[in-house]
Design an enzyme around this catalytic site. Structure first.
Site, PDB file in Angstrom:
ATOM      1  N   HIS A 104       0.869  -1.127   0.081  1.00  0.00           N
ATOM      2  CA  HIS A 104       0.096  -0.113  -0.185  1.00  0.00           C
ATOM      3  C   HIS A 104       0.719   1.229  -0.239  1.00  0.00           C
ATOM      4  O   HIS A 104       0.707   2.152   0.759  1.00  0.00           O
ATOM      5  CB  HIS A 104      -1.079   0.083   1.096  1.00  0.00           C
ATOM      6  CG  HIS A 104      -1.627  -1.146   1.323  1.00  0.00           C
ATOM      7  ND1 HIS A 104      -2.689  -1.209   2.431  1.00  0.00           N
ATOM      8  CD2 HIS A 104      -1.709  -2.395   0.695  1.00  0.00           C
ATOM      9  CE1 HIS A 104      -3.408  -2.518   2.183  1.00  0.00           C
ATOM     10  NE2 HIS A 104      -2.694  -3.162   1.269  1.00  0.00           N
ATOM     11  N   GLU A 137     -11.902  -0.641  -6.946  1.00  0.00           N
ATOM     12  CA  GLU A 137     -12.897   0.520  -7.343  1.00  0.00           C
ATOM     13  C   GLU A 137     -12.349   1.120  -8.570  1.00  0.00           C
ATOM     14  O   GLU A 137     -11.202   1.389  -8.710  1.00  0.00           O
ATOM     15  CB  GLU A 137     -12.709   1.592  -6.263  1.00  0.00           C
ATOM     16  CG  GLU A 137     -13.539   0.848  -4.792  1.00  0.00           C
ATOM     17  CD  GLU A 137     -13.442   1.946  -3.716  1.00  0.00           C
ATOM     18  OE1 GLU A 137     -13.966   1.440  -2.557  1.00  0.00           O
ATOM     19  OE2 GLU A 137     -13.016   2.686  -3.898  1.00  0.00           O
ATOM     20  N   TYR A 161     -13.405   9.610   0.072  1.00  0.00           N
ATOM     21  CA  TYR A 161     -13.933   8.385  -0.294  1.00  0.00           C
ATOM     22  C   TYR A 161     -13.943   6.951   0.352  1.00  0.00           C
ATOM     23  O   TYR A 161     -14.037   5.915   0.026  1.00  0.00           O
ATOM     24  CB  TYR A 161     -13.089   8.118  -1.713  1.00  0.00           C
ATOM     25  CG  TYR A 161     -13.342   9.114  -2.604  1.00  0.00           C
ATOM     26  CD1 TYR A 161     -13.858   8.865  -3.644  1.00  0.00           C
ATOM     27  CD2 TYR A 161     -12.767  10.652  -2.589  1.00  0.00           C
ATOM     28  CE1 TYR A 161     -14.432   9.975  -4.363  1.00  0.00           C
ATOM     29  CE2 TYR A 161     -13.245  11.397  -3.452  1.00  0.00           C
ATOM     30  CZ  TYR A 161     -14.274  11.185  -4.457  1.00  0.00           C
ATOM     31  OH  TYR A 161     -14.477  12.124  -5.579  1.00  0.00           O
TER      32      TYR A 161
END
Length: 395
Positions: A169, A268, A278
């Protein structure tokens, strides 16, 4: 709505252990799998929904996790390898020596040298930007600007650093917008709570001037305990951004939970707008919540979207204005047909043929290029992987 709260460090550490075990298991499974069957030797494939046929041609072979591809105005292809090299493909040949090797890159896991972006006025100022992971006491991401000289990169200037990162990430896509600002995607560094914190650069899309200063019209400028670089927040790990040509709307792809931090899937595509939240980790998948943005498109099982671009040329007239992104775990390119904010339809291209697909880019010849990521530790590479491959229309 499922509500999450920041968890104690002990729980975060346990989640990381679980994730590491999951990755080891995945690698054991991959060890028994087979290389992708696609040869990239001119075989003809087609789009099922638009009746477009194209040849699949290999351009570059035997490179190591090519992460990001751009072209200079004089037609040279520049691309990054995650191990830290900036490579040049020119006049039909890959130059044997890198243009540049990042000396302090940290290439573990999903990090390393990631994105490359050219300044909008590259033809006159020769400036380019790199994002890469580095390590001090902790792992972080840095965005650096260089000037291309004849055979090297010079005039190093740090644009932004100390962006939280981890083995997983870490983001980090760079792209200049139609407003000539530099947009930067960042991951949550496997610390979910950071995505909601406006005092952290993690789990965000950032927007800065070309010299790293903060634009006065960014949404959180002047707000106490908020970073002025932030354009949007509540992201888990976005890795693809581009602007829809007809509307200038910013579209972004984003990786969803991996099991250790939420139910699997939930990848997404979002329309990203100034100052909006978001949702991660307060909502995910198709969940909704007051003041939180749900995705335009959601993918379960996970496809692992690693890029994102709109096609603008006329070599593929049926593809013009369509959104494309490469999928790692999903081993395909997804094409999305849009009418403004509305999804008209979508289709899979090259599914299972070439393994893990990372970047997708439009070349100056109007062809669609993509890079494989089969040597990233999670794929089964073919003999000549990793590759950069292009789609050429059959006319």
């Amino acid at each position: 709505m499922e509500v999450f709260h920041a968890r104690p460090r002990q729980t975060d550490n346990m989640n990381r252990i679980v994730f590491a075990a999951f990755c080891v298991l995945a690698l054991l499974v991959l060890a028994c799998s087979h290389p992708p069957p696609g040869r990239g030797a001119g075989e003809v494939e087609s789009s099922s929904t638009s009746q477009v046929a194209f040849r699949v041609e290999t351009v570059v072979t035997n490179v190591e996790v090519p992460w990001s591809i751009v072209w200079t105005p004089d037609g040279r292809m520049l691309f990054t390898e995650r191990a830290g090299r900036v490579r040049v493909y020119d006049k039909g040949k890959l130059q044997p020596q890198p243009l540049f090797t990042v000396p302090d890159v940290e290439p573990t896991g999903e990090s390393g040298l990631m994105s490359i972006a050219l300044h909008p006025h590259f033809s006159t100022n020769h400036l380019l930007y790199l994002s890469y992971a580095y390590r001090t006491d902790n792992q972080n991401v840095r965005v650096v600007r260089y000037r291309e000289a004849e055979t090297e990169l010079t005039d190093r200037k740090v644009i932004l650093e100390n962006i939280p990162a981890a083995q997983y990430h870490a983001g980090c896509r760079l792209r200049f917008g139609p407003d000539a600002k530099l947009y930067i995607t960042t991951g949550d560094a496997t610390r979910r709570d950071l995505a909601q914190r406006l005092d952290s650069l993690a789990g965000k899309i950032l927007r800065v001037n070309d010299d790293g200063t903060i634009p006065a019209d960014n949404p959180f400028v002047g707000q106490q305990n908020a970073r002025g670089e932030i354009w949007s927040y509540g992201h888990r790990n976005p890795q693809g951004i581009d602007w829809q040509p007809a509307t200038q709307l910013l579209f972004a792809t984003e990786h969803g939970p991996s099991g250790f931090d939420g139910p699997g899937g939930g990848d997404e595509v979002n329309i990203v707008e100034k100052g909006k939240n978001y949702g991660w980790p307060l909502i995910h998948h198709t969940q909704t919540g007051a003041g939180l943005e749900s995705p335009l498109l959601e993918y379960t099982p996970a496809c692992a979207p690693a890029s994102g671009m709109f096609y603008r040329d006329t070599q593929f007239p049926a593809f013009r204005g369509n959104f494309f992104f490469g999928c790692l775990a999903g081993t395909r390119i997804i094409r999305v047909v849009l009418d403004g904010r509305r999804v008209v339809n979508q289709e899979n291209l090259l599914k299972g043929k070439y393994g893990r697909i990372r970047d997708v880019a439009e070349g100056p010849d109007g062809y669609l290029y993509f890079s494989t990521s089969n040597r990233d530790g999670r794929g089964s590479p073919a003999a000549d992987d990793d590759r950069i491959i292009r789609l050429v229309p059959v006319k």
